[in-house]
Design a protein around this motif. Sequence first.
Motif, PDB file in Angstrom:
ATOM      1  N   ARG A   1      29.334  23.278  -0.090  1.00  0.00           N
ATOM      2  CA  ARG A   1      28.927  24.188   0.788  1.00  0.00           C
ATOM      3  C   ARG A   1      29.859  24.264   1.922  1.00  0.00           C
ATOM      4  NH1 ARG A   1      22.235  23.603   0.195  1.00  0.00           N
ATOM      5  NH2 ARG A   1      22.418  24.265  -2.085  1.00  0.00           N
ATOM      6  N   PRO A   2      30.257  23.372   2.546  1.00  0.00           N
ATOM      7  CA  PRO A   2      31.124  23.623   3.886  1.00  0.00           C
ATOM      8  C   PRO A   2      32.237  24.252   3.562  1.00  0.00           C
ATOM      9  CG  PRO A   2      30.122  21.337   4.016  1.00  0.00           C
ATOM     10  CD  PRO A   2      30.002  21.974   2.681  1.00  0.00           C
ATOM     11  N   LEU A   3      32.962  24.087   2.475  1.00  0.00           N
ATOM     12  CA  LEU A   3      34.055  24.730   2.006  1.00  0.00           C
ATOM     13  C   LEU A   3      33.803  26.472   1.602  1.00  0.00           C
ATOM     14  CD1 LEU A   3      37.139  24.933   1.345  1.00  0.00           C
ATOM     15  CD2 LEU A   3      36.529  24.463  -0.913  1.00  0.00           C
ATOM     16  N   ILE A   4      32.724  26.627   1.057  1.00  0.00           N
ATOM     17  CA  ILE A   4      32.089  27.956   0.918  1.00  0.00           C
ATOM     18  C   ILE A   4      31.939  28.724   1.973  1.00  0.00           C
ATOM     19  CG2 ILE A   4      30.316  29.417  -0.244  1.00  0.00           C
ATOM     20  CD1 ILE A   4      30.196  27.305  -2.320  1.00  0.00           C
ATOM     21  N   LEU A   5      31.434  28.174   3.157  1.00  0.00           N
ATOM     22  CA  LEU A   5      31.004  28.632   4.496  1.00  0.00           C
ATOM     23  C   LEU A   5      32.279  29.001   5.223  1.00  0.00           C
ATOM     24  CD1 LEU A   5      28.226  26.117   5.496  1.00  0.00           C
ATOM     25  CD2 LEU A   5      27.862  28.501   4.646  1.00  0.00           C
ATOM     26  N   LYS A   6      33.246  28.164   5.126  1.00  0.00           N
ATOM     27  CA  LYS A   6      34.605  28.509   5.462  1.00  0.00           C
ATOM     28  C   LYS A   6      35.311  29.716   4.997  1.00  0.00           C
ATOM     29  CE  LYS A   6      35.997  24.190   7.255  1.00  0.00           C
ATOM     30  NZ  LYS A   6      36.866  22.938   7.216  1.00  0.00           N
ATOM     31  N   ALA A   7      35.039  29.996   3.538  1.00  0.00           N
ATOM     32  CA  ALA A   7      35.697  30.895   2.845  1.00  0.00           C
ATOM     33  C   ALA A   7      34.973  32.464   3.054  1.00  0.00           C
ATOM     34  CB  ALA A   7      35.662  30.728   1.429  1.00  0.00           C
ATOM     35  N   VAL A   8      33.499  32.114   3.315  1.00  0.00           N
ATOM     36  CA  VAL A   8      32.986  33.463   3.565  1.00  0.00           C
ATOM     37  C   VAL A   8      32.702  33.948   5.096  1.00  0.00           C
ATOM     38  CG1 VAL A   8      31.789  33.109   1.470  1.00  0.00           C
ATOM     39  CG2 VAL A   8      30.664  32.375   3.591  1.00  0.00           C
ATOM     40  N   SER A   9      33.236  32.987   5.992  1.00  0.00           N
ATOM     41  CA  SER A   9      33.052  33.526   7.060  1.00  0.00           C
ATOM     42  C   SER A   9      34.448  34.388   7.656  1.00  0.00           C
ATOM     43  CB  SER A   9      33.149  32.370   8.079  1.00  0.00           C
ATOM     44  OG  SER A   9      31.738  31.380   7.928  1.00  0.00           O
ATOM     45  N   SER A  10      34.105  35.316   8.675  1.00  0.00           N
ATOM     46  CA  SER A  10      35.090  36.049   9.297  1.00  0.00           C
ATOM     47  C   SER A  10      34.765  36.493  10.649  1.00  0.00           C
ATOM     48  CB  SER A  10      35.399  37.244   8.282  1.00  0.00           C
ATOM     49  OG  SER A  10      33.936  37.875   8.432  1.00  0.00           O
ATOM     50  N   ALA A  11      35.818  37.244  11.023  1.00  0.00           N
ATOM     51  CA  ALA A  11      35.504  37.627  12.624  1.00  0.00           C
ATOM     52  C   ALA A  11      34.447  38.255  12.652  1.00  0.00           C
ATOM     53  CB  ALA A  11      36.872  38.405  12.941  1.00  0.00           C
ATOM     54  N   ARG A  12      33.875  39.261  11.876  1.00  0.00           N
ATOM     55  CA  ARG A  12      32.732  40.201  11.831  1.00  0.00           C
ATOM     56  C   ARG A  12      31.450  39.119  11.352  1.00  0.00           C
ATOM     57  NH1 ARG A  12      33.032  45.734   9.825  1.00  0.00           N
ATOM     58  NH2 ARG A  12      30.999  45.741  11.122  1.00  0.00           N
ATOM     59  N   LEU A  13      31.679  38.310  10.522  1.00  0.00           N
ATOM     60  CA  LEU A  13      30.476  37.612   9.983  1.00  0.00           C
ATOM     61  C   LEU A  13      30.734  36.085   9.757  1.00  0.00           C
ATOM     62  CD1 LEU A  13      27.772  38.043   8.556  1.00  0.00           C
ATOM     63  CD2 LEU A  13      29.134  37.808   6.275  1.00  0.00           C
ATOM     64  N   ARG A  14      29.763  35.357  10.699  1.00  0.00           N
ATOM     65  CA  ARG A  14      29.926  33.947  10.738  1.00  0.00           C
ATOM     66  C   ARG A  14      28.703  33.307   9.995  1.00  0.00           C
ATOM     67  NH1 ARG A  14      27.850  30.196  14.587  1.00  0.00           N
ATOM     68  NH2 ARG A  14      29.483  28.272  14.706  1.00  0.00           N
ATOM     69  N   VAL A  15      28.891  32.501   9.020  1.00  0.00           N
ATOM     70  CA  VAL A  15      27.845  31.839   8.343  1.00  0.00           C
ATOM     71  C   VAL A  15      27.758  30.270   8.527  1.00  0.00           C
ATOM     72  CG1 VAL A  15      26.986  31.773   5.951  1.00  0.00           C
ATOM     73  CG2 VAL A  15      28.391  33.694   6.656  1.00  0.00           C
ATOM     74  N   THR A  16      26.596  30.067   8.704  1.00  0.00           N
ATOM     75  CA  THR A  16      26.438  28.580   8.961  1.00  0.00           C
ATOM     76  C   THR A  16      24.945  28.284   8.139  1.00  0.00           C
ATOM     77  OG1 THR A  16      25.167  28.980  10.973  1.00  0.00           O
ATOM     78  CG2 THR A  16      27.469  28.402  11.083  1.00  0.00           C
ATOM     79  N   LEU A  17      24.998  26.930   7.972  1.00  0.00           N
ATOM     80  CA  LEU A  17      23.682  26.333   7.544  1.00  0.00           C
ATOM     81  C   LEU A  17      22.854  25.540   8.494  1.00  0.00           C
ATOM     82  CD1 LEU A  17      24.710  24.752   3.987  1.00  0.00           C
ATOM     83  CD2 LEU A  17      23.129  26.559   4.529  1.00  0.00           C
ATOM     84  N   THR A  18      21.534  25.546   8.390  1.00  0.00           N
ATOM     85  CA  THR A  18      20.592  24.626   9.387  1.00  0.00           C
ATOM     86  C   THR A  18      19.476  24.273   8.561  1.00  0.00           C
ATOM     87  OG1 THR A  18      19.561  24.831  11.676  1.00  0.00           O
ATOM     88  CG2 THR A  18      19.511  26.627  10.226  1.00  0.00           C
ATOM     89  N   GLN A  19      18.738  23.261   9.102  1.00  0.00           N
ATOM     90  CA  GLN A  19      17.616  22.752   8.584  1.00  0.00           C
ATOM     91  C   GLN A  19      16.396  23.022   9.172  1.00  0.00           C
ATOM     92  OE1 GLN A  19      18.001  18.690   8.107  1.00  0.00           O
ATOM     93  NE2 GLN A  19      19.630  18.579   6.555  1.00  0.00           N
ATOM     94  N   GLU A  20      16.874  23.703  10.365  1.00  0.00           N
ATOM     95  CA  GLU A  20      15.672  24.221  11.206  1.00  0.00           C
ATOM     96  C   GLU A  20      15.355  25.779  11.112  1.00  0.00           C
ATOM     97  OE1 GLU A  20      16.236  23.168  15.197  1.00  0.00           O
ATOM     98  OE2 GLU A  20      16.278  20.771  14.884  1.00  0.00           O
ATOM     99  N   ARG A  21      13.926  26.032  11.168  1.00  0.00           N
ATOM    100  CA  ARG A  21      13.733  27.525  10.947  1.00  0.00           C
ATOM    101  C   ARG A  21      14.159  28.268  12.222  1.00  0.00           C
ATOM    102  NH1 ARG A  21       9.408  31.279  11.493  1.00  0.00           N
ATOM    103  NH2 ARG A  21       9.057  32.933   9.795  1.00  0.00           N
TER     104      ARG A  21
END
Length: 450
Positions: free
Chosen positions: A65-85
């Motif tokens: 998942r960390p590698l996928i997050l880096k691949a799909v993130s860009s200057a306009r769209l930043r993607v992260t994972l969190t366990q808190e709502r």
Amino acid sequence: MLGRLGFAGRLMAIVLFALIALWAVGLGWLFLSESREEIFRRLFPLPEQVSAIVQLIESAAPAERPLILKAVSSARLRVTLTQERPEPSPETMRRPIAEQFLTLYLQSLQPRDVIVLRSRVGLPRWRDWHIGDFWRNANRTVRFAVSLHDRDYVVFEANGAPGARLFGLPPGFGVGLLGALIGIAAVIAIAREARPLRQLSRSVAQFSSDATVAHVTPAGAPEIRKLITAVNDMQTRISELVRGRTLLLGAVSHDLKTYITRLRLRVERLPEQEQRDKAAGDLDEMTRLLEDALAVSRGGFAAIQRQPVDLMAMLVGIVDDRRQTGARISAELGHAQLSVLGEPTALRRLFINLIENALRFATRCTLRVLPDKAIVIAIDDDGPGIPPDARNAVFEPFFRLDNSRSRSTGGSGLGLAIVKQIADAHGANLDLSTSPEGGLRVSIAFPTGG
């Protein structure tokens, strides 16, 4: 509705209706050729991308998942994972409409918890609004989160608007703004092209009132220039014809009056008094006929030198003069201020002609001021009146009724024609109706502006 619009207004309405029809056809074709989902995906591609990213992260192993997050993130769209709502803060608030819109794209992934957060900055007051605020607000960060099956949340931070933009504006808004600018330019162009026609209309109106030739400079389309040139030439020819006719009638009237004067001197030598009186009456009738004919020839084309005229004083003076001659005439004028713009001599002749016409065929005559927003003077008599079917024809020169109003009662048959020309020159309306006294009522309505 188009009947109330001028030439420029009609052209503008046609352009507006054409643009509305084009917009309606284009919108209908859009909804017929594409489904609702296809239109939304094309206008708002980000939700579809979010759906794909959620599926990709959920199907991948936790180590990937960390590698996928880096691949799909860009200057306009930043993607992260969190366990808190993610929860709204004092600076942010949830957007329910945006959450419902995003949920439509995640229906295939089973029910999900969708949270969309945006800053609480509201729309400023109009006095605090700046041109750059729209572009700055369009580029604000939008934070939204989508739950996974393992209760983690994929958090997206989008910089700028989610859909396609043109200079920071939605394409539809930009096209609409461009269309509005084109429409404004078209309206200005139409008004500019219609300007020569407005000038021509004013020139023709002025010429019809006092025969003053006011040539218009040819401008605009070739057909309009030809029309203006033709009207200018026509006004010049008509003015020359009227001037020539007036000079001819004046010369003829002058010469005939010379012969009438000679005949009057010879009539005085007739031996019998009765024959002298009859001949003198005929000569007087000939003189009045010449004067009335010359007045008719000039009346519709004489320039009106407008000045304030006190109708109250004028009518009171006319009534007093007629009473001194034994005429049964009365006035119910009230105490209103009756003031119009016009030529005193012409207006006096208008009322004298109408009063003499009434007294010639009736036993009494009454002048009244009618209650109206405009200045309306009514002249009532108790005579035989005029049939409704002949009330328009009596204003024609030399028109006579076959019954009581014949030449034996006197007059040249031009009195009402002169009245009509004077009224038209002053913008007044003449109306013939039945008088409350049983005879004829002549109403003269003057415009409120004089």
